[in-house]
Each structure stands twice: as C-alpha cells, then as structure tokens.
Design an enzyme around this catalytic site. Structure first.
Site, PDB file in Angstrom:
ATOM      1  N   ASN A   9       1.109  -1.317   0.038  1.00 31.11           N
ATOM      2  CA  ASN A   9       0.255   0.241  -0.654  1.00 31.11           C
ATOM      3  C   ASN A   9       1.160   1.556  -0.177  1.00 31.11           C
ATOM      4  OD1 ASN A   9      -1.391   1.835   0.186  1.00 31.11           O
ATOM      5  ND2 ASN A   9      -2.204   1.361   2.525  1.00 31.11           N
ATOM      6  N   LYS A  11       0.681   4.008  -0.185  1.00 28.34           N
ATOM      7  CA  LYS A  11      -0.447   5.696   0.115  1.00 28.34           C
ATOM      8  C   LYS A  11      -0.712   6.582  -0.747  1.00 28.34           C
ATOM      9  CE  LYS A  11      -0.519   3.215   4.471  1.00 28.34           C
ATOM     10  NZ  LYS A  11       0.436   3.580   6.062  1.00 28.34           N
ATOM     11  N   HIS A  94      -9.714   1.853   4.434  1.00 25.04           N
ATOM     12  CA  HIS A  94      -8.672   1.906   5.132  1.00 25.04           C
ATOM     13  C   HIS A  94      -8.757   2.645   6.258  1.00 25.04           C
ATOM     14  CE1 HIS A  94      -4.627   3.428   5.983  1.00 25.04           C
ATOM     15  NE2 HIS A  94      -3.836   1.773   5.851  1.00 25.04           N
ATOM     16  N   GLU A  96      -6.899   5.126   7.584  1.00 21.78           N
ATOM     17  CA  GLU A  96      -6.581   6.955   7.058  1.00 21.78           C
ATOM     18  C   GLU A  96      -7.523   6.431   6.342  1.00 21.78           C
ATOM     19  OE1 GLU A  96      -2.782   5.659   5.530  1.00 21.78           O
ATOM     20  OE2 GLU A  96      -1.505   5.730   6.887  1.00 21.78           O
ATOM     21  N   GLU A 166      -5.349  -4.885  10.470  1.00 22.01           N
ATOM     22  CA  GLU A 166      -4.413  -3.442  10.516  1.00 22.01           C
ATOM     23  C   GLU A 166      -4.997  -3.338  11.677  1.00 22.01           C
ATOM     24  OE1 GLU A 166      -2.606  -2.585   7.092  1.00 22.01           O
ATOM     25  OE2 GLU A 166      -4.107  -1.290   6.746  1.00 22.01           O
ATOM     26  N   GLY A 172       2.035   2.579  10.580  1.00 20.34           N
ATOM     27  CA  GLY A 172       3.206   3.501  10.653  1.00 20.34           C
ATOM     28  C   GLY A 172       3.503   3.459  11.590  1.00 20.34           C
ATOM     29  N   SER A 211       2.893  -1.736  10.334  1.00 17.75           N
ATOM     30  CA  SER A 211       4.313  -2.067  10.644  1.00 17.75           C
ATOM     31  C   SER A 211       4.879  -3.555  10.370  1.00 17.75           C
ATOM     32  CB  SER A 211       4.739  -1.533  11.949  1.00 17.75           C
ATOM     33  OG  SER A 211       4.344  -0.249  12.111  1.00 17.75           O
TER      34      SER A 211
HETATM   35  P1  PGA Z   1       2.494   0.884   7.667  1.00 15.96           P
HETATM   36  O1  PGA Z   1       1.390   0.563   6.291  1.00 15.96           O
HETATM   37  O2  PGA Z   1       3.512  -0.586   6.790  1.00 15.96           O
HETATM   38  O3  PGA Z   1       3.011   1.697   7.262  1.00 15.96           O
HETATM   39  O4  PGA Z   1       2.397   0.950   9.592  1.00 15.96           O
HETATM   40  C1  PGA Z   1       0.204  -0.594   6.836  1.00 15.96           C
HETATM   41  C2  PGA Z   1      -0.778   0.341   5.889  1.00 15.96           C
HETATM   42  O5  PGA Z   1      -0.941   1.040   6.817  1.00 15.96           O
HETATM   43  O6  PGA Z   1      -1.522  -1.044   5.482  1.00 15.96           O
END
Ligand code: PGA
Length: 250
Positions: A9, A11, A94, A96, A166, A172, A211
């Site tokens: 992903n 982003k 997601h 976000e 997640e 993140g 992460s």
């Molecule tokens: P990250 O993001 O691996 O940077 O924690 C995962 C995601 O948001 O899909």
C-alpha cells in the site's frame, strides 16, 4: 489452500515517474514460493503502473474507489476506470480513509459490492483503535467491521474478498501486534465470516498489516491464520519489500 499475498500500500507516495522506477525494481523480485504480489499506487499513478507491470508477475491494486458508477462526484474515480486500467484489487476501508475521509462501514460495504460487481477484488481493512484494544473489545470491533463490509456479498463472491486486519495503533508506528495476538484476532475474523458464509470462510485470505516489515514478516507469516501482509512503509523500498515477500515463505 489459501495462496499467500503480499500487497504494497504505497499511500500518497510515488509520482507516476517514481512509480515506473520502483516497479522496474520490483520486477526483479523472485519469490521463492507462489506468493501473490500486489502493488497499490496512487490513483494518478495507476496508468503508468499498469503499462509497467504488463507481462510480469505483479498484480495491480488501487487504494480506493467510489461506489457510484458515474456522475457528479468531483475528484472521485469509478470502478469502470480502474478496471480499464487493469486494476485487479481495491483496498477499501483503510483506517486512514475512515479517519480522514469519513469512510464508514456503510460506504465500505457499498464499495465492496460495487468492486465485486465490476469483476475486481476488494481488500477490506478492519482494525481496532488503541482505546478499543485497551478496553478489550478488539474482536467485537473487527468482527462487526467485517460483517458490515460483507453484507449482501454472495457465497460465490466471498472467496474474491481479501480481509486485512490492521490494528490502527500499529499502522506506521513501528509497533506490531504480536504474531500470536494477530493470529488470534484473524481467527476471530474468520469465525465472523464463517457465521455468514459457512465453511467457505476457510478459503478467504486474511492478511495482517501494521508495521509489518523485513524483520517481522517471517514470524507473522509462520502463523497458521495469517495469509499475507498489507505493507505500507516497507513496500516503498524494493530491497525491503523483496525481503518481506521472501520471508513469507511457508
Ligand atoms: P505500515 O502501513 O506498514 O506503514 O504500518 C500499513 C498500512 O497502512 O496498510
């Protein structure tokens, strides 16, 4: 058997030109197993990505889509356009998007149905906040999100759906769920799918995200319920992504 999947992903990273450069690197990855590799660039980079992955083993995903076919929805993209670009997977719900763009269980569900109707496959994100985790309601939260997202999905369609567990507090932040905790929560999600669809739930892929990187992929992937990963930060660096893909051997 569920085919493992590692999805990047990206982003809001990588312009179209940068997308081409990164995909050229990713095409050199040789997975040691039959893991399915998916890259999910920004919408504006999908066209460039699509041309670049042609003839390779990489699969293309988008990060969002609108649930209407067309019309007065300024700034949005529809399923028909993604499909035309060769998009196979669409990340939906997601955290976000839930947090910053008012995505709800209801809009996620509408998008899931529209994506399936258009012959693409949703990657549906679910996950608890830190507060919900501390309150001890993780399973309730993720099972409700899962069931709400899958309302109206047919038994024939359910195996085209991918769920990504997640935990919001892990995205993140460098903090991951322990492999055992992630495995337990994913088992609960599979139970929720079983409630709705019966034993075909055993064929639905459920990924972990938050992460996940080259250091912890092996441990996470060795859990029986974890079928892959949705990778943010570590998907932007070809060497790291390569390691995630190859640590996911089972
Ligand atoms: P990250 O993001 O691996 O940077 O924690 C995962 C995601 O948001 O899909």
């Amino acid at each position: 058997m569920r085919r493992p999947m590692i999805a990047g992903n990206w982003k809001m990273n990588k312009t179209p030109a940068e997308t081409v450069a990164l995909i050229q690197e990713l095409k050199k990855i040789h997975p040691r197993t039959n893991v399915e590799i998916v890259v999910c660039p920004m919408t504006v980079s999908l066209f460039a990505a699509s041309a670049q992955i042609k003839g390779s083993e990489l699969h293309l995903g988008a990060q969002n889509v609108h649930f209407e076919d067309k019309g007065a929805f300024t700034g949005e993209a529809n399923c028909a356009s993604l499909k035309e670009l060769g998009v196979e997977y669409v990340i939906l719900g997601h955290s976000e998007r839930r947090q910053y763009f008012a995505e709800t269980d209801e809009t996620v569900n509408k998008k899931v149905l529209k994506v399936l109707e258009n012959g693409m496959k949703p990657i549906i994100c679910v996950g608890e906040s830190l507060e919900q985790k501390q309150t001890g309601i993780t399973n309730e939260v993720v099972c409700l999100q899962t069931k709400a997202a899958l309302c109206g999905v047919s038994t024939a369609q359910i195996t085209d759906c991918v769920i990504a567990y997640e935990p919001v507090w892990a995205i993140g932040t460098g903090m991951t769920a322990t492999a055992a905790d992630a495995n337990r929560t994913i088992a609960a999600i599979r139970g929720a799918i079983k409630d709705m669809f019966g034993y075909v739930a055993e064929n639905v892929r459920i990924l972990y995200g938050g992460s996940m990187n080259d250091k912890n992929a092996n441990e996470l992937m060795s859990q029986p319920e974890i079928d892959g990963g949705l990778i943010g930060g570590a998907s932007l660096v070809a060497e790291k992504f390569d390691k995630v893909v190859n640590y996911s051997d089972r």
